[in-house]
Design a protein around this motif. Structure first.
Motif, PDB file in Angstrom:
ATOM      1  N   LEU A 130       8.624  14.135  45.128  1.00  0.00           N
ATOM      2  CA  LEU A 130      10.127  14.934  45.527  1.00  0.00           C
ATOM      3  C   LEU A 130      10.791  13.939  46.322  1.00  0.00           C
ATOM      4  O   LEU A 130      10.321  13.103  47.179  1.00  0.00           O
ATOM      5  N   VAL A 131      12.021  13.616  45.811  1.00  0.00           N
ATOM      6  CA  VAL A 131      12.933  12.933  46.561  1.00  0.00           C
ATOM      7  C   VAL A 131      13.821  13.584  47.490  1.00  0.00           C
ATOM      8  O   VAL A 131      14.523  14.195  46.945  1.00  0.00           O
ATOM      9  N   LYS A 132      13.705  12.995  48.565  1.00  0.00           N
ATOM     10  CA  LYS A 132      14.558  13.802  49.647  1.00  0.00           C
ATOM     11  C   LYS A 132      15.488  12.965  50.304  1.00  0.00           C
ATOM     12  O   LYS A 132      15.438  11.694  50.931  1.00  0.00           O
ATOM     13  N   PRO A 133      16.784  12.900  49.991  1.00  0.00           N
ATOM     14  CA  PRO A 133      17.869  12.041  50.429  1.00  0.00           C
ATOM     15  C   PRO A 133      18.288  12.488  51.747  1.00  0.00           C
ATOM     16  O   PRO A 133      18.175  13.332  52.529  1.00  0.00           O
ATOM     17  N   LEU A 143      24.206   0.842  50.394  1.00  0.00           N
ATOM     18  CA  LEU A 143      23.954  -0.366  50.149  1.00  0.00           C
ATOM     19  C   LEU A 143      22.459  -0.748  50.295  1.00  0.00           C
ATOM     20  O   LEU A 143      21.971  -1.638  49.610  1.00  0.00           O
ATOM     21  N   THR A 144      21.908  -0.054  51.156  1.00  0.00           N
ATOM     22  CA  THR A 144      20.413  -0.360  51.390  1.00  0.00           C
ATOM     23  C   THR A 144      19.536   0.360  50.361  1.00  0.00           C
ATOM     24  O   THR A 144      18.531   0.134  49.954  1.00  0.00           O
ATOM     25  N   HIS A 145      19.985   1.237  49.606  1.00  0.00           N
ATOM     26  CA  HIS A 145      19.138   2.161  48.619  1.00  0.00           C
ATOM     27  C   HIS A 145      20.160   3.075  47.968  1.00  0.00           C
ATOM     28  O   HIS A 145      21.045   3.535  48.300  1.00  0.00           O
ATOM     29  N   PHE A 230      19.628  -9.389  52.355  1.00  0.00           N
ATOM     30  CA  PHE A 230      19.341  -8.126  53.428  1.00  0.00           C
ATOM     31  C   PHE A 230      19.160  -6.867  52.598  1.00  0.00           C
ATOM     32  O   PHE A 230      18.125  -6.160  52.925  1.00  0.00           O
ATOM     33  N   TYR A 231      20.067  -6.451  51.922  1.00  0.00           N
ATOM     34  CA  TYR A 231      20.139  -4.985  51.466  1.00  0.00           C
ATOM     35  C   TYR A 231      19.174  -4.972  50.240  1.00  0.00           C
ATOM     36  O   TYR A 231      18.697  -3.963  50.186  1.00  0.00           O
ATOM     37  N   PHE A 232      18.867  -5.985  49.694  1.00  0.00           N
ATOM     38  CA  PHE A 232      18.028  -5.942  48.627  1.00  0.00           C
ATOM     39  C   PHE A 232      16.753  -5.759  49.121  1.00  0.00           C
ATOM     40  O   PHE A 232      15.711  -4.896  48.450  1.00  0.00           O
ATOM     41  N   SER A 233      16.400  -6.342  50.137  1.00  0.00           N
ATOM     42  CA  SER A 233      14.740  -6.041  50.581  1.00  0.00           C
ATOM     43  C   SER A 233      14.834  -4.567  51.212  1.00  0.00           C
ATOM     44  O   SER A 233      13.720  -3.906  51.134  1.00  0.00           O
ATOM     45  N   HIS A 234      15.810  -3.926  51.558  1.00  0.00           N
ATOM     46  CA  HIS A 234      15.844  -2.463  52.032  1.00  0.00           C
ATOM     47  C   HIS A 234      15.769  -1.698  50.635  1.00  0.00           C
ATOM     48  O   HIS A 234      15.129  -0.704  50.868  1.00  0.00           O
ATOM     49  N   ASN A 238      12.706   0.799  50.197  1.00  0.00           N
ATOM     50  CA  ASN A 238      13.052   2.407  49.828  1.00  0.00           C
ATOM     51  C   ASN A 238      12.562   2.737  48.392  1.00  0.00           C
ATOM     52  O   ASN A 238      12.148   3.944  48.279  1.00  0.00           O
ATOM     53  N   ALA A 239      12.553   1.900  47.693  1.00  0.00           N
ATOM     54  CA  ALA A 239      11.993   2.398  46.267  1.00  0.00           C
ATOM     55  C   ALA A 239      10.656   2.541  46.160  1.00  0.00           C
ATOM     56  O   ALA A 239      10.146   3.535  45.499  1.00  0.00           O
TER      57      ALA A 239
END
Length: 248
Positions: A130-133, A143-145, A230-234, A238-239
């Motif tokens: 279940l994906v909860k945004p 930008l982070t996910h 920085f944003y790619f590491s997030h 998150n993935a």
């Protein structure tokens, strides 16, 4: 207000019926379902045309802009006439009250876009996770996910205009970044859709997907190396978190 539902279809004879039924079965009735066939070689076209004869809200188009789901979506977007634009692929399905609840949330919170929770399911329809945004997603959040599953997203095209997808991989993510540069997106936390995880889909190649994501941050948005990293590491964190969130 009219909602245009954008659906690309390629060799979807086994899944397109459920997808179409989930759209025309919406409690929000003022819709048009704009389906662009991406040069299918199976019975997809015949199935779509049969539904066109049953429900006048369904529009059939042929993809003449170059093969690929982003081109097929763009063809449907080009010919859409709704005040809102939403998306559903031909192997995914919606909850009956999806549009009703999201438009209600947009009006209540004065937002021009909305998204929802959704299930990731296997090809047999069994829930995987279940994906909860987030309750509200901003441009900075995106930008982070990729917080917005494309099959859950809807935006006000009457106010914001139409957004077309680039054929770059993760084209839906890049499109939603542009949308959220103009408005926040409000969430309906109830799961309102089911996304089919196909073992042979492009997005199943995690290394390739990660490369697409980084290229969007670096080349499409134009962030420098430090900010992109920085944003790619997030994104990576998150993935992993998203895919390990089991159904409760």
């Amino acid at each position: 207000m009219l909602v245009s539902v954008i659906m690309p279809a390629f060799n979807a004879e086994k899944t397109v019926v459920k997808a179409i039924e989930s759209v025309i079965g919406q409690t929000y009735l003022n819709i048009e379902l704009v389906i662009t066939d991406d040069n299918s070689t199976d019975d997809t076209v015949n199935i779509i045309k049969q539904y066109c004869n049953i429900d006048h809200r369904i529009v059939y188009l042929k993809n003449s802009n170059g093969k690929g789901s982003s081109n097929a979506r763009n063809n449907s977007i080009k010919h859409s006439s709704g005040d809102f634009i939403s998306f559903l692929d031909s192997d995914d399905i919606w909850h009956p009250k999806k549009l009703e609840l999201q438009i209600e949330a947009m009006n209540k919170n004065n937002c021009l876009a909305s998204h929802s929770s959704y299930y990731r399911v296997d090809e047999s329809g069994n829930n995987i996770s279940l994906v909860k945004p987030r309750e509200k997603v901003t441009y900075k959040d995106m930008l982070t996910h990729n917080h917005i599953g494309n099959l859950t997203g809807i935006y006000n095209s009457k106010v914001l205009g139409k957004f077309y997808q680039k054929n770059i991989g993760h084209e839906d993510y890049e499109m939603w970044l542009r949308i959220l540069s103009k408005t926040d997106s409000i969430s309906v936390l109830e799961p309102l859709a089911s996304y089919t995880v196909s073992t042979n889909s492009l997005s199943a190649n995690k290394l390739k997907a990660a490369k697409w994501h980084y290229n969007i941050l670096r080349n499409e948005i134009g962030l420098n190396t430090l900010k992109s990293s920085f944003y790619f590491s997030h994104y990576v964190y998150n993935a992993i978190k998203t895919r390990t969130s089991k159904v409760s």
